[in-house]
Design an enzyme around this catalytic site. Structure first.
Site, PDB file in Angstrom:
ATOM      1  N   TYR A 142       0.858  -1.195   0.000  1.00  0.00           N
ATOM      2  CA  TYR A 142       0.000   0.000   0.000  1.00  0.00           C
ATOM      3  C   TYR A 142       0.899   1.253   0.000  1.00  0.00           C
ATOM      4  O   TYR A 142       0.533   2.301  -0.520  1.00  0.00           O
ATOM      5  CB  TYR A 142      -0.975  -0.023   1.181  1.00  0.00           C
ATOM      6  CG  TYR A 142      -2.152   0.911   1.001  1.00  0.00           C
ATOM      7  CD1 TYR A 142      -3.020   0.769  -0.074  1.00  0.00           C
ATOM      8  CD2 TYR A 142      -2.396   1.938   1.916  1.00  0.00           C
ATOM      9  CE1 TYR A 142      -4.099   1.625  -0.241  1.00  0.00           C
ATOM     10  CE2 TYR A 142      -3.477   2.796   1.764  1.00  0.00           C
ATOM     11  CZ  TYR A 142      -4.320   2.638   0.688  1.00  0.00           C
ATOM     12  OH  TYR A 142      -5.395   3.492   0.519  1.00  0.00           O
ATOM     13  N   LYS A 185      -2.978   8.421   3.072  1.00  0.00           N
ATOM     14  CA  LYS A 185      -4.190   8.253   3.892  1.00  0.00           C
ATOM     15  C   LYS A 185      -3.951   8.712   5.331  1.00  0.00           C
ATOM     16  O   LYS A 185      -4.872   9.231   5.979  1.00  0.00           O
ATOM     17  CB  LYS A 185      -4.663   6.803   3.877  1.00  0.00           C
ATOM     18  CG  LYS A 185      -5.209   6.320   2.528  1.00  0.00           C
ATOM     19  CD  LYS A 185      -6.390   7.107   2.019  1.00  0.00           C
ATOM     20  CE  LYS A 185      -7.095   6.388   0.864  1.00  0.00           C
ATOM     21  NZ  LYS A 185      -8.130   7.254   0.232  1.00  0.00           N
TER      22      LYS A 185
HETATM   23  P1  NAD Z   1     -12.821   3.810  -7.803  1.00  0.00           P
HETATM   24  O1  NAD Z   1     -11.754   3.563  -8.800  1.00  0.00           O
HETATM   25  O2  NAD Z   1     -14.196   3.461  -8.163  1.00  0.00           O
HETATM   26  O3  NAD Z   1     -12.788   5.346  -7.341  1.00  0.00           O
HETATM   27  C1  NAD Z   1     -11.608   6.125  -7.325  1.00  0.00           C
HETATM   28  C2  NAD Z   1     -11.974   7.436  -7.972  1.00  0.00           C
HETATM   29  O4  NAD Z   1     -10.890   8.366  -7.917  1.00  0.00           O
HETATM   30  C3  NAD Z   1     -12.319   7.275  -9.469  1.00  0.00           C
HETATM   31  O5  NAD Z   1     -13.622   7.744  -9.699  1.00  0.00           O
HETATM   32  C4  NAD Z   1     -11.303   8.138 -10.169  1.00  0.00           C
HETATM   33  O6  NAD Z   1     -11.818   8.766 -11.307  1.00  0.00           O
HETATM   34  C5  NAD Z   1     -11.011   9.157  -9.074  1.00  0.00           C
HETATM   35  N1  NAD Z   1      -9.792   9.910  -9.318  1.00  0.00           N
HETATM   36  C6  NAD Z   1      -8.497   9.483  -9.371  1.00  0.00           C
HETATM   37  N2  NAD Z   1      -7.678  10.499  -9.679  1.00  0.00           N
HETATM   38  C7  NAD Z   1      -8.464  11.622  -9.812  1.00  0.00           C
HETATM   39  C8  NAD Z   1      -8.220  12.983 -10.142  1.00  0.00           C
HETATM   40  N3  NAD Z   1      -6.975  13.441 -10.403  1.00  0.00           N
HETATM   41  N4  NAD Z   1      -9.268  13.848 -10.188  1.00  0.00           N
HETATM   42  C9  NAD Z   1     -10.522  13.411  -9.934  1.00  0.00           C
HETATM   43  N5  NAD Z   1     -10.830  12.128  -9.626  1.00  0.00           N
HETATM   44  C10 NAD Z   1      -9.796  11.248  -9.560  1.00  0.00           C
HETATM   45  O7  NAD Z   1     -12.352   3.037  -6.492  1.00  0.00           O
HETATM   46  P2  NAD Z   1     -12.913   3.065  -4.989  1.00  0.00           P
HETATM   47  O8  NAD Z   1     -12.384   1.845  -4.372  1.00  0.00           O
HETATM   48  O9  NAD Z   1     -14.360   3.337  -4.982  1.00  0.00           O
HETATM   49  O10 NAD Z   1     -12.115   4.276  -4.340  1.00  0.00           O
HETATM   50  C11 NAD Z   1     -12.756   5.369  -3.709  1.00  0.00           C
HETATM   51  C12 NAD Z   1     -12.062   5.754  -2.411  1.00  0.00           C
HETATM   52  O11 NAD Z   1     -12.199   4.699  -1.485  1.00  0.00           O
HETATM   53  C13 NAD Z   1     -10.560   6.015  -2.543  1.00  0.00           C
HETATM   54  O12 NAD Z   1     -10.227   7.112  -1.721  1.00  0.00           O
HETATM   55  C14 NAD Z   1      -9.961   4.754  -1.969  1.00  0.00           C
HETATM   56  O13 NAD Z   1      -8.678   4.993  -1.439  1.00  0.00           O
HETATM   57  C15 NAD Z   1     -10.965   4.462  -0.887  1.00  0.00           C
HETATM   58  N6  NAD Z   1     -10.939   3.095  -0.367  1.00  0.00           N
HETATM   59  C16 NAD Z   1     -11.069   2.023  -1.201  1.00  0.00           C
HETATM   60  C17 NAD Z   1     -11.032   0.745  -0.678  1.00  0.00           C
HETATM   61  C18 NAD Z   1     -11.156  -0.462  -1.564  1.00  0.00           C
HETATM   62  O14 NAD Z   1     -10.760  -1.545  -1.145  1.00  0.00           O
HETATM   63  N7  NAD Z   1     -11.683  -0.331  -2.777  1.00  0.00           N
HETATM   64  C19 NAD Z   1     -10.898   0.563   0.705  1.00  0.00           C
HETATM   65  C20 NAD Z   1     -10.788   1.670   1.535  1.00  0.00           C
HETATM   66  C21 NAD Z   1     -10.809   2.938   0.992  1.00  0.00           C
HETATM   67  O1  0WE Z   2      -6.969   3.082  -1.697  1.00  0.00           O
HETATM   68  C1  0WE Z   2      -6.941   2.014  -2.300  1.00  0.00           C
HETATM   69  C2  0WE Z   2      -6.397   1.956  -3.714  1.00  0.00           C
HETATM   70  C3  0WE Z   2      -6.149   3.290  -4.324  1.00  0.00           C
HETATM   71  C4  0WE Z   2      -5.346   3.249  -5.592  1.00  0.00           C
HETATM   72  C5  0WE Z   2      -5.432   2.239  -6.537  1.00  0.00           C
HETATM   73  C6  0WE Z   2      -4.653   2.292  -7.687  1.00  0.00           C
HETATM   74  C7  0WE Z   2      -4.646   1.195  -8.712  1.00  0.00           C
HETATM   75  C8  0WE Z   2      -4.255   1.705 -10.079  1.00  0.00           C
HETATM   76  C9  0WE Z   2      -4.488   4.306  -5.805  1.00  0.00           C
HETATM   77  N1  0WE Z   2      -3.729   4.379  -6.919  1.00  0.00           N
HETATM   78  C10 0WE Z   2      -3.813   3.406  -7.853  1.00  0.00           C
HETATM   79  N2  0WE Z   2      -3.017   3.515  -8.969  1.00  0.00           N
HETATM   80  C11 0WE Z   2      -3.144   2.709 -10.042  1.00  0.00           C
HETATM   81  O2  0WE Z   2      -2.383   2.829 -11.028  1.00  0.00           O
HETATM   82  N3  0WE Z   2      -7.367   0.871  -1.655  1.00  0.00           N
HETATM   83  C12 0WE Z   2      -7.707   0.945  -0.262  1.00  0.00           C
HETATM   84  C13 0WE Z   2      -7.444  -0.453  -2.310  1.00  0.00           C
HETATM   85  C14 0WE Z   2      -6.139  -1.150  -2.086  1.00  0.00           C
HETATM   86  O3  0WE Z   2      -5.050  -0.864  -2.838  1.00  0.00           O
HETATM   87  C15 0WE Z   2      -4.005  -1.616  -2.358  1.00  0.00           C
HETATM   88  C16 0WE Z   2      -4.447  -2.380  -1.279  1.00  0.00           C
HETATM   89  C17 0WE Z   2      -5.820  -2.087  -1.107  1.00  0.00           C
HETATM   90  C18 0WE Z   2      -6.728  -2.623  -0.065  1.00  0.00           C
HETATM   91  C19 0WE Z   2      -2.684  -1.669  -2.793  1.00  0.00           C
HETATM   92  C20 0WE Z   2      -1.814  -2.531  -2.159  1.00  0.00           C
HETATM   93  C21 0WE Z   2      -2.210  -3.284  -1.089  1.00  0.00           C
HETATM   94  C22 0WE Z   2      -3.549  -3.228  -0.632  1.00  0.00           C
END
Ligand code: NAD
Ligand code: 0WE
Length: 256
Positions: A156, A163
């Site tokens: 991560y 974060k």
């Molecule tokens: P997602 O890919 O659906 O959403 C991520 C969003 O970030 C996308 O809509 C993308 O367009 C937007 N984004 C990235 N760069 C951007 C920029 N420069 N300007 C505007 N928008 C931008 O994935 P998600 O999992 O729904 O992620 C949403 C949030 O939840 C993130 O902050 C992620 O860190 C957090 N999160 C995700 C998880 C998981 O496991 N999926 C867990 C905990 C927290």
């Molecule tokens: O916040 C996240 C992921 C956010 C994210 C995902 C990507 C994938 C594509 C940010 N940047 C990028 N860049 C890319 O090019 N999570 C909480 C999901 C997540 O991501 C991980 C996790 C978990 C959970 C990455 C490594 C280990 C665990």
């Protein structure tokens, strides 16, 4: 009467129907909120237009790359013109260059560090500052974080640092905006299979790990993130600000 009747909200971070932002937006809309949506770039426009369109044809939809101050300004100018006020803001945006999520944190480049914190952390500050003057009736700002902010989750990496800074930003923003009755909170979500999670090597193993180790012995469902997002936006949470709420099936309490 819905819990968010007469409230106006703006949503950043919908990419597709699996986006956490979409789950929260649906919960907000179901309780009567009127929502505007933004999308990152032309690539995502059609997707987001189709989803936002389910709430009616007059739904405000605008591009917004959150690293661009001019685009942020245009979004809030338009909200001011259309509605004159704002109550809810969802920040569900994160990005780090892919190479920074592979290998060692030690090897994070200056540029990857800058990009990750600009997109994933500073953007909350920029959006909150632009939104606050419109939140004249009080408001609720919500962001998404992950456990990698406080403990090491292998790979991560710089996102964990982003974060951690995001969670601290939630506290400082809550302090600054409290006198205007604007609350700022974060949901720390367990892993969800979204666009941002897919392609992370080992992600499916991570889902299995939570299933095996979390007190509830399962993973979180998007609707459950929606339900908590709704609570935090509603008057039921009127005295909650600056907090990180874990919606992770209890995983965060475990020591091993
Ligand atoms: P997602 O890919 O659906 O959403 C991520 C969003 O970030 C996308 O809509 C993308 O367009 C937007 N984004 C990235 N760069 C951007 C920029 N420069 N300007 C505007 N928008 C931008 O994935 P998600 O999992 O729904 O992620 C949403 C949030 O939840 C993130 O902050 C992620 O860190 C957090 N999160 C995700 C998880 C998981 O496991 N999926 C867990 C905990 C927290
Ligand atoms: O916040 C996240 C992921 C956010 C994210 C995902 C990507 C994938 C594509 C940010 N940047 C990028 N860049 C890319 O090019 N999570 C909480 C999901 C997540 O991501 C991980 C996790 C978990 C959970 C990455 C490594 C280990 C665990």
């Amino acid at each position: 009467m819905g819990l968010l009747e007469k409230k106006v909200g703006v949503v950043f971070g919908v990419a597709n129907k699996r986006s956490i932002a979409w789950a929260i937006a649906q919960a907000w809309a179901r309780e009567g909120a009127h929502l505007a949506f933004t999308y990152q770039g032309e690539r995502l426009k059609e997707n987001v237009a189709e989803l936002a369109g389910t709430f009616g044809t007059d739904t405000l939809l605008m591009p917004c790359d959150v690293t661009q101050d001019d685009q942020i300004q245009l979004v809030f100018n338009e909200i001011r013109k259309r509605y004159g006020k704002l109550h809810l803001l969802l920040h569900s945006v994160a990005f780090a260059p892919r190479e920074a999520l592979e290998g060692r944190f030690l090897d994070t480049s200056r540029d990857a560090f800058r990009v990750a914190l600009d997109v994933s952390t500073y953007s909350l500050v920029a959006l909150a500052r632009a939104a606050a003057p419109l939140m004249t009736e009080g408001g609720s700002i919500l962001t998404l974080t992950y456990y990698g902010a406080e403990k090491v989750i292998p790979h991560y990496n710089v996102m964990g640092v982003a974060k951690a800074a995001l969670e601290a930003s939630v506290r400082y923003l809550a302090y600054d905006l409290g006198p205007q009755r604007i609350r700022v909170n974060a949901i720390s979500a367990g892993p969800v299979n979204t666009l941002a999670a897919r392609g992370i090597s080992g992600f499916l193993e991570m889902l299995k790990h939570y299933e095996a180790k979390s007190p509830l012995r399962r993973n979180v469902a998007p609707e459950e993130l929606g339900a908590t997002g709704l609570f935090l936006a509603s008057d039921g949470a009127a005295a909650i600000t600056g907090q990180v709420i874990y919606v992770d099936c209890g995983y965060q309490i475990m020591g091993m």
